[in-house]
Design an enzyme around this catalytic site. Sequence first.
Site, PDB file in Angstrom:
ATOM      1  N   TYR A 125       0.804  -1.213   0.000  1.00 17.36           N
ATOM      2  CA  TYR A 125       0.000   0.000   0.000  1.00 17.36           C
ATOM      3  C   TYR A 125       0.841   1.270   0.000  1.00 17.36           C
ATOM      4  O   TYR A 125       0.313   2.372   0.109  1.00 17.36           O
ATOM      5  CB  TYR A 125      -0.943   0.015   1.207  1.00 17.36           C
ATOM      6  N   LYS A 168       4.279 -14.196   5.344  1.00 17.61           N
ATOM      7  CA  LYS A 168       4.438 -15.180   4.271  1.00 17.61           C
ATOM      8  C   LYS A 168       5.931 -15.295   3.981  1.00 17.61           C
ATOM      9  O   LYS A 168       6.374 -15.221   2.822  1.00 17.61           O
ATOM     10  CB  LYS A 168       3.637 -14.707   3.034  1.00 17.61           C
ATOM     11  N   ASP A 175      -1.820 -17.916   5.023  1.00 21.62           N
ATOM     12  CA  ASP A 175      -2.892 -18.791   4.510  1.00 21.62           C
ATOM     13  C   ASP A 175      -3.365 -19.757   5.594  1.00 21.62           C
ATOM     14  O   ASP A 175      -4.572 -19.991   5.761  1.00 21.62           O
ATOM     15  CB  ASP A 175      -2.469 -19.539   3.236  1.00 21.62           C
ATOM     16  N   ASP A 188      -5.316  -5.906   6.268  1.00 15.58           N
ATOM     17  CA  ASP A 188      -6.542  -5.409   5.647  1.00 15.58           C
ATOM     18  C   ASP A 188      -7.527  -6.573   5.474  1.00 15.58           C
ATOM     19  O   ASP A 188      -8.710  -6.486   5.835  1.00 15.58           O
ATOM     20  CB  ASP A 188      -6.173  -4.808   4.280  1.00 15.58           C
TER      21      ASP A 188
END
Length: 348
Positions: free
Chosen positions: A123, A172, A205, A229
């Site tokens: 972002y 991740k 995940d 988010d």
Amino acid sequence: MTTATLIEGDGIGPEIAAATVRVVEAAGGKITWERAYAGAAAVDKFKDPLPQATIDSIKKNQLALKGPLATPSGGGYRSVNVTLRQQFDLYANVRPVQTIPGVPSRYTNVDLVIVRENTEDLYAGVEHYVDPRRTAAESIAIITKFGSERVITYAFEYAKRMGRKKVTLVHKANILKMSNGLFLDTGREVAKRYPEIQFDDMIVDATAMKLVLAPERFDVIVTMNLFGDILSDLTAGLVGGLGVAPAANIGDGGCAMFEAVHGTAPDIAGKGIANPTGLMLSAALLLEHVQQTDPANRLRRGIRAALLNSDTRTGDLGGRANTVGFTDAVIRSMEISPDSSGVIRAMD
Ligand code: NAD
């Protein structure tokens, strides 16, 4: 008395802000509201979606409560929410997520908090087309040690202050070894300074799956902008949706802005039926932030009591009350509230 900037916002904003001002006062909150304008209301009045007077007011008070702001899609002015976050470097977005009895949801015992980094990652706005024919584009995720350290430290400090037991860092780093690896490594370093708080990390995940299977296992989650988010909306869905979700945006130097996370609901604006729970719970966070803990707790109790009964819940939650009816019920519930011995007594 503490002075806070109040931005009522657009659409249903003025209705839910009026309701919130009433319940804060009834809860014994000592807040003087300084009204300021932003969004479409400010364009109408000052031809500017974020007038300097509003910025000055927040700068002075370092404390704000904000209703939803309309953001034009495509053209028009840029999101005032994003501009405010950048202007005041509000780097930590904090979203407590709790099951609320009476609010229809799939789970019964969720009680977790998402701390999302608010300024970096994908972002940061660094993206471009790779070729002139625009057949490929590239977006760059920026993660810094500085940005990681301050938000992770905030999450640990929050956990300590609120008596929470565990911080889970979501990432991740198995794939994004450098950017997410930096966030994870920084988290491991920060965690050493808080031996009294458990620390673990989880791949994003797997986190999404575990949140759906067993959300009660989570306590405080700290993560980067994009994952935060997505996960903060996912977790809001676990307890009944965005309509009842509060949020805090915390910056360095103590500046803090509290907001409902839903939008301006143009389809029901002006009808007097909007649900003010999200903004009221955000006001409870604001009270807590300025150490007005008793009024904050009283307000939460009042909201919970009013949400229990379908006669006093608003229509979006399957109830029969309008905004004023719900607000009156919150105030009534705060006036008569059970004390710790189970005796009903009038609140002071
Ligand atoms: P929205 O949240 O305004 O509305 C989605 C649906 O939820 C609508 O049916 C609405 O009636 C309902 N709803 C939302 N809040 C409610 C409440 N408190 N009580 C009862 N029902 C409620 O989302 P949208 O329609 O996608 O967005 C409308 C406008 O809001 C857009 O201009 C958008 O940019 C803006 N927006 C602002 C914020 C913010 O300021 N934080 C957040 C999201 C959207």
